[in-house]
Design a protein around this motif. Sequence first.
Motif, short mmCIF file in Angstrom:
data_model
loop_
_atom_site.label_atom_id
_atom_site.label_comp_id
_atom_site.label_asym_id
_atom_site.label_seq_id
_atom_site.Cartn_x
_atom_site.Cartn_y
_atom_site.Cartn_z
N ASP A 124 18.10 -7.04 -2.68
CA ASP A 124 18.07 -8.51 -2.79
C ASP A 124 17.94 -9.17 -1.42
O ASP A 124 18.31 -10.33 -1.25
N ALA A 125 17.40 -8.46 -0.43
CA ALA A 125 17.31 -9.01 0.91
C ALA A 125 15.84 -9.19 1.32
O ALA A 125 15.16 -10.06 0.82
N TRP A 126 15.32 -8.33 2.21
CA TRP A 126 13.97 -8.50 2.74
C TRP A 126 12.94 -7.77 1.86
O TRP A 126 12.88 -6.55 1.84
N ILE A 127 12.12 -8.57 1.16
CA ILE A 127 11.13 -8.06 0.21
C ILE A 127 9.88 -8.92 0.28
O ILE A 127 9.96 -10.13 0.53
N ASN A 128 8.73 -8.32 0.08
CA ASN A 128 7.52 -9.12 -0.06
C ASN A 128 7.50 -9.71 -1.46
O ASN A 128 7.46 -8.98 -2.46
N ASP A 129 7.55 -11.03 -1.55
CA ASP A 129 7.74 -11.68 -2.84
C ASP A 129 6.51 -11.63 -3.74
O ASP A 129 6.62 -11.83 -4.94
N LEU A 130 5.35 -11.36 -3.18
CA LEU A 130 4.15 -11.27 -4.01
C LEU A 130 4.09 -9.96 -4.79
O LEU A 130 3.62 -9.91 -5.92
N THR A 131 4.57 -8.89 -4.15
CA THR A 131 4.41 -7.56 -4.72
C THR A 131 5.71 -6.85 -5.05
O THR A 131 5.71 -5.86 -5.78
N GLY A 132 6.82 -7.31 -4.47
CA GLY A 132 8.08 -6.60 -4.62
C GLY A 132 8.24 -5.45 -3.65
O GLY A 132 9.22 -4.70 -3.71
N ASN A 133 7.28 -5.28 -2.72
CA ASN A 133 7.33 -4.19 -1.75
C ASN A 133 8.34 -4.48 -0.64
O ASN A 133 8.60 -5.64 -0.29
N GLU A 134 8.85 -3.39 -0.05
CA GLU A 134 9.77 -3.49 1.07
C GLU A 134 9.08 -3.06 2.35
O GLU A 134 7.89 -2.75 2.36
N ILE A 135 9.83 -3.01 3.44
CA ILE A 135 9.27 -2.76 4.77
C ILE A 135 8.49 -1.45 4.86
O ILE A 135 7.48 -1.37 5.56
N GLY A 136 8.92 -0.44 4.12
CA GLY A 136 8.23 0.85 4.17
C GLY A 136 7.10 0.96 3.17
O GLY A 136 6.09 1.62 3.43
N ASP A 137 7.25 0.31 2.02
CA ASP A 137 6.23 0.40 0.96
C ASP A 137 4.87 -0.08 1.44
O ASP A 137 3.82 0.46 1.07
N LEU A 138 4.88 -1.13 2.26
CA LEU A 138 3.64 -1.75 2.70
C LEU A 138 2.83 -0.85 3.64
O LEU A 138 1.65 -1.11 3.87
N CYS A 139 3.46 0.20 4.16
CA CYS A 139 2.82 0.99 5.22
C CYS A 139 2.80 2.48 4.97
O CYS A 139 2.54 3.26 5.89
N PHE A 140 3.03 2.90 3.73
CA PHE A 140 3.19 4.33 3.49
C PHE A 140 1.92 5.13 3.77
O PHE A 140 1.97 6.33 4.02
N THR A 141 0.75 4.48 3.73
CA THR A 141 -0.50 5.22 3.95
C THR A 141 -0.77 5.48 5.42
O THR A 141 -1.63 6.31 5.75
N PHE A 142 -0.05 4.82 6.31
CA PHE A 142 -0.30 4.97 7.74
C PHE A 142 0.61 6.06 8.30
O PHE A 142 1.74 5.81 8.71
N ARG A 143 0.14 7.31 8.30
CA ARG A 143 0.92 8.45 8.79
C ARG A 143 0.31 8.91 10.11
O ARG A 143 -0.80 9.46 10.13
N ASN A 144 1.00 8.67 11.20
CA ASN A 144 0.44 8.93 12.52
C ASN A 144 1.36 9.81 13.35
O ASN A 144 2.58 9.78 13.19
N PRO A 145 0.80 10.59 14.29
CA PRO A 145 1.64 11.32 15.24
C PRO A 145 2.39 10.33 16.13
O PRO A 145 1.80 9.39 16.67
#
Length: 332
Positions: free
Chosen positions: A285-306
Motif C-alpha cells: 500500500d505504499a509505492w506503486i505505479n497506479d496505472l499498472t499496479g507494478n512496483e519498483i522491480g516489476d517495471l524493470c525485470f527485463t533489464f538484466r545487466n552485468p
Amino acid sequence: MSASRWSTFALSGAAALALAACQSDNLTGVPANAKPESFQVTSANYAAARAATSNSKLFYQAAIADKKYLGQRSGISSNIVQSPWDLTWNGGPVVTHATQWNLYINCPTAPSCWSTGALTPRTFLRDYQGSSMAEILGQYTHVDPTGKFATVNELSATVKFAVDSTTGTPTMTGNDLLAILHAASAFTGKSGYDQIYHVFIPKGTDMCSAPGNCYSPDNFNTFVFCAFHGSADFDNHGGWHVLFTMEPYQFAPGCDAPNQPRVIDATASTLSHEFSELVTDPDIDAWINDLTGNEIGDLCFTFRNPEQLRSNNYVIQEEYSNTVHACTDGAF
C-alpha cells in the motif's frame, strides 16, 4: 489495503516475467564463513500460521495482457507524477532500516544451494546494500539507505512438505511459509518493520500460494510466479508483524535470463527485486505505479545487466527511478 486470509492471497498487481572497492565483511555483522544457525518448525508454529493473516505481491512469470489490474486496488491515487511509469505513494509505510535474515530451508550445505562458489545470498545482500543501486531506494524512503541494511544473519531449518500427487514434487504451501516465518521470528525474538526475513527453498521444491497458482518449473500448467514479498501478522504476544520475501530456486527456465550463466546471478537478481519492493512497499500500500499496479522491480525485470557491486560482479536487473523516469542501476 486490509489483510486477508492467505487463501485469498491479496494481490495488488503483477508484471510479466519472461523470464567498488572491496570492503570488509564486517558489514554483515558475522564472519563470512559462519555456518547458519538451526531453528525448528513445530506444530505450534503451524497452529499460529492457521490463525495468521497476510498481504503479498507475486512476481509473475506469465504475461499480464489478460490481467485487468487497473482500478483493482482500493485507494488508488489519481495523481500520476511526471511520467505514466513513475511510482506514486499510496499512504503506506516504507522500510528505512532493517536487519536481514536469510532462512535456508532443506539444504544441508546451506547456503550452497543458492550460491556460486564464494558468492552467496548473504554476500550479494552485503554488496548490494553498499552500492549505488541501493541508493535508488532513498528517493522513496527519504532516508539515505547506505549502511541501513548491512546486518545479514543466516538460519537454516528442515521442513517436510507434502508431495504433489500429480508431479511427485515436494510442494510448499502458504501455510508452510507462515509457519516458517512464525518459527523464525519466535527463534530470533524479532519482528516489525526493522526486520526482513528472506525464505529460500532449494531446487526440486515447488511453492503454491493457492491451487494452480505456483512456482512449479516441473508443471507449466500451474507455473505462474517466480517469487514474491509481503507481510504477515501473527496474533500472539501482542501481535507480530513480519516482513518477508519468498525465494524459490531461480536458476530455472522461466525465472532466469539467457545472460545469467550462474546460480548466483538468478538468485541475486530476484533477491534484489524482492528486497527493493519490500523496502518501498512492505504492506502492498505504499509505492506503486497506479496505472499498472507494478512496483519498483516489476517495471524493470527485463533489464538484466552485468553490475559490479563493491568488489564482486553479478548479472541482475535494474530498478525504477522516479528521478530519471526510467530503469537504472544507480541513483542520480
